[in-house]
Write a protein that holds these residues in place. Structure first.
Motif, short mmCIF file in Angstrom:
data_model
loop_
_atom_site.label_atom_id
_atom_site.label_comp_id
_atom_site.label_asym_id
_atom_site.label_seq_id
_atom_site.Cartn_x
_atom_site.Cartn_y
_atom_site.Cartn_z
N PRO A 166 0.75 -1.27 -0.07
CA PRO A 166 0.09 0.04 -0.02
C PRO A 166 0.93 1.22 0.13
CG PRO A 166 0.00 -0.97 2.17
CD PRO A 166 0.73 -1.93 1.37
N HIS A 167 2.22 1.16 0.39
CA HIS A 167 2.95 2.51 0.22
C HIS A 167 3.70 2.74 -0.83
CE1 HIS A 167 2.25 2.31 4.80
NE2 HIS A 167 2.51 0.84 4.48
N LEU A 168 3.40 2.06 -1.82
CA LEU A 168 4.36 2.08 -3.00
C LEU A 168 3.72 3.02 -3.98
CD1 LEU A 168 6.76 0.66 -4.57
CD2 LEU A 168 5.20 -0.72 -5.62
N ASP A 169 4.52 4.16 -4.57
CA ASP A 169 4.05 5.15 -5.24
C ASP A 169 3.24 4.47 -6.40
OD1 ASP A 169 5.19 7.02 -7.76
OD2 ASP A 169 4.55 8.19 -5.81
N PRO A 170 2.22 5.36 -6.76
CA PRO A 170 1.67 4.95 -8.22
C PRO A 170 2.25 4.86 -9.25
CG PRO A 170 0.29 6.57 -6.74
CD PRO A 170 1.71 6.50 -5.98
N ALA A 171 3.19 5.83 -9.38
CA ALA A 171 3.95 5.85 -10.77
C ALA A 171 4.98 4.36 -10.69
CB ALA A 171 4.80 6.93 -10.91
N ARG A 172 5.56 4.19 -9.43
CA ARG A 172 6.62 3.16 -9.48
C ARG A 172 5.59 1.87 -9.55
NH1 ARG A 172 10.59 3.75 -4.89
NH2 ARG A 172 11.06 5.53 -6.01
N ARG A 173 4.51 1.84 -8.96
CA ARG A 173 3.71 0.56 -9.17
C ARG A 173 3.27 0.33 -10.39
NH1 ARG A 173 0.05 1.70 -5.47
NH2 ARG A 173 0.65 0.39 -4.08
N ALA A 174 2.81 1.27 -11.17
CA ALA A 174 2.63 1.12 -12.77
C ALA A 174 3.57 0.70 -13.54
CB ALA A 174 2.05 2.48 -13.33
N LEU A 175 4.82 1.25 -13.19
CA LEU A 175 6.15 0.80 -13.89
C LEU A 175 6.27 -0.80 -13.67
CD1 LEU A 175 8.62 1.10 -15.85
CD2 LEU A 175 9.87 2.12 -13.54
N LEU A 176 6.55 -1.08 -12.43
CA LEU A 176 7.04 -2.44 -12.15
C LEU A 176 5.61 -3.59 -12.40
CD1 LEU A 176 8.20 -1.74 -8.44
CD2 LEU A 176 9.59 -2.55 -10.36
N GLY A 177 4.49 -3.05 -12.37
CA GLY A 177 3.39 -4.05 -12.64
C GLY A 177 3.26 -4.28 -14.19
N THR A 178 3.66 -3.31 -15.06
CA THR A 178 3.82 -3.18 -16.52
C THR A 178 4.99 -4.15 -17.04
OG1 THR A 178 2.79 -0.75 -16.87
CG2 THR A 178 4.03 -1.88 -18.70
N VAL A 179 6.19 -3.93 -16.26
CA VAL A 179 7.26 -4.97 -16.63
C VAL A 179 6.92 -6.29 -16.24
CG1 VAL A 179 9.67 -5.26 -16.09
CG2 VAL A 179 8.96 -2.83 -16.37
N ALA A 180 6.34 -6.58 -15.10
CA ALA A 180 6.03 -7.74 -14.40
C ALA A 180 5.03 -8.57 -15.65
CB ALA A 180 5.56 -7.87 -13.13
N ARG A 181 4.20 -7.79 -15.95
CA ARG A 181 3.39 -8.58 -17.09
C ARG A 181 3.92 -8.76 -18.25
NH1 ARG A 181 -0.35 -4.70 -14.45
NH2 ARG A 181 0.09 -3.18 -16.22
N ALA A 182 4.70 -7.64 -18.82
CA ALA A 182 5.47 -8.00 -19.89
C ALA A 182 6.28 -9.20 -19.89
CB ALA A 182 6.14 -6.72 -20.62
N ALA A 183 7.15 -9.23 -18.76
CA ALA A 183 8.25 -10.39 -18.70
C ALA A 183 7.32 -11.74 -18.43
CB ALA A 183 8.78 -10.26 -17.27
N THR A 184 6.01 -11.65 -18.05
CA THR A 184 5.13 -12.91 -18.04
C THR A 184 4.85 -13.28 -19.17
OG1 THR A 184 4.28 -12.31 -15.68
CG2 THR A 184 3.18 -13.95 -17.06
N VAL A 185 4.40 -12.52 -20.11
CA VAL A 185 4.00 -12.96 -21.61
C VAL A 185 5.35 -13.33 -22.23
CG1 VAL A 185 3.18 -11.84 -23.65
CG2 VAL A 185 2.15 -11.17 -21.37
N VAL A 186 6.41 -12.71 -21.80
CA VAL A 186 7.63 -13.31 -23.04
C VAL A 186 7.94 -14.51 -22.22
CG1 VAL A 186 10.16 -12.87 -23.04
CG2 VAL A 186 8.48 -10.98 -23.32
N ALA A 187 7.86 -15.05 -20.85
CA ALA A 187 8.26 -16.36 -20.50
C ALA A 187 7.15 -17.23 -21.02
CB ALA A 187 8.05 -16.18 -18.98
N GLU A 188 6.04 -16.91 -21.04
CA GLU A 188 5.04 -17.85 -21.70
C GLU A 188 5.25 -18.05 -22.96
OE1 GLU A 188 1.22 -16.30 -20.67
OE2 GLU A 188 1.31 -16.87 -18.53
#
Length: 398
Positions: free
Chosen positions: A102-124
């Protein structure tokens, strides 16, 4: 600049002003605590400038052992640093921790979430799917059926175009291309006479030998004459001629039109306002419609001549007696059954040969592939039509 207002690519979600003064420009580091669930604490700038050093440090962190990810002391991060974190802890776990913090900055949360989803797609996408043998077999059967269906649809469509052009040209003598048709008759008909005559003569001799060998045990060698005449008048003459023309003429049609397609000559014909169907296809179709029935008649004569020669040499049946038995036992209906199939085979062979030529993509390899496909398709269709015709004539009693 506050943490919420800082852009993502320049260190998204930087700490407040006091912390920024303390950590600005500080190289990224990490602390790995293997005790307990495995705690990974990141500090400093996780940016592209420190990428190589951070990757070396992450090499000491065991894969899949990170249970807690601490981001409180993270100063700045960009997509390169986020990709390193996703690789170290796993994209799925990173996405879960980012969403749960809950303490994570929105901009940082958006960046990390986007990269995590992209890495998931690439891994699959990188993991090949292992399908069972049965599923793979069914897939191949389905793809083969689709290819055959597309071939059938394109063949019927091209037959329609050819018939339309043929009907439109039949009543306009000025549009007849007599010179091209005569030239094709010379190539497809006259040049094929030696090979047709020689082959059918030898096949007739072989049929007579086989018939004599089998019928001699029953004392009925005289019926070898009927066997040779019946086989060549109804089936062998037209079938052997069509198969030879499929291998000789259909391949030539495909190679000729395919080479023109590769050299863009067909595009030039269309640019001049001419129809390639009228210019290239109709002369070949008409030539084969004339040549193949004549070659079939020749094959009947030479095949019977081959059988007659064997009967004269091995069975002591003179040619006059041979011809007399043929005239008495075989009616003209058998001759008509064989001849009526010749124009159908000629039309199919010519259309398939021309169609495969138009399918050439432009390379020499494509010309070879479609030439081979033309021969295979023609032989298959000819044998299929002959089998269907044999069943039909048998049921009709002809």
């Amino acid at each position: 600049m506050t943490k919420a207002d800082s852009p993502v690519g320049d260190g998204a979600g930087a700490p407040p002003a006091g912390d920024l003064d303390r950590q600005a420009g500080q190289p990224g580091t990490l602390d790995w605590d293997a005790s307990g669930p495995g705690r990974l604490a990141v500090r400093g700038d996780w940016t592209l400038a420190h990428h190589a050093r951070l990757r070396a440090q992450l090499g000491r962190v065991p894969q899949g052992k990170v249970g807690v990810l601490a981001l409180q002391d993270l100063a700045a991060i960009d997509t390169a640093g986020a990709a390193l974190l996703a690789e170290a802890v796993g994209p799925d776990k990173l996405a879960q921790w980012v969403d749960a913090d809950p303490h994570l900055d929105p901009a940082r949360r958006a960046l990390l979430g986007t990269v995590a989803r992209a890495a998931t797609v690439v891994a699959e996408a990188a993991v090949p799917r292992r399908e069972g043998a049965c599923r793979e077999l069914l897939g191949r059967i389905g793809r083969a059926a689709e290819v055959v269906w597309n071939h059938v649809i394109s063949l019927f469509g091209f037959i329609g175009l050819t018939l339309q052009a043929l009907v439109a040209t039949a009543f306009r003598p000025r549009r007849w291309r007599l010179t091209a048709t005569v030239a094709q008759i010379d190539q497809t008909g006259l040049d094929a006479v030696p090979i047709i005559a020689l082959l059918t003569f030898m096949v007739g001799a072989v049929v007579a030998f086989l018939g004599a060998t089998v019928l001699r045990e029953f004392g009925a060698t005289l019926y070898t004459v009927d066997l040779v005449g019946f086989a060549f008048l109804r089936e062998f003459a037209v079938l052997l001629t069509a198969i030879l023309m499929a291998g000789r003429t259909a391949s030539a049609f495909t190679a000729q039109i395919g080479s023109m397609k590769a050299n863009e000559e067909i595009d030039a014909i269309r640019a001049q306002g001419l129809d390639p169907i009228n210019l290239l296809v109709l002369p070949r179709v008409m030539a084969l419609l004339i040549s193949l029935p004549l070659l079939t008649f020749l094959a009947m004569l030479t095949g019977i001549a081959g059988g007659m020669a064997v009967c004269a040499v091995s069975l002591d049946i003179p040619p006059a007696m041979f011809l007399g038995i043929l005239r008495e036992n075989l009616g003209v209906g058998h001759f008509l059954v064989g001849m009526v199939k010749a124009p159908v085979f000629a039309f199919v062979i010519a259309v398939i040969g021309c169609l495969e030529g138009f399918k050439v993509s432009g390379s020499a390899q494509s010309v070879g592939e479609h030439t081979t496909s033309s021969v295979v398709q023609c032989i298959f269709v000819v044998i299929l039509l002959d089998a269907l015709a044999a069943l039909f004539f048998m049921e009709m009693g002809w």
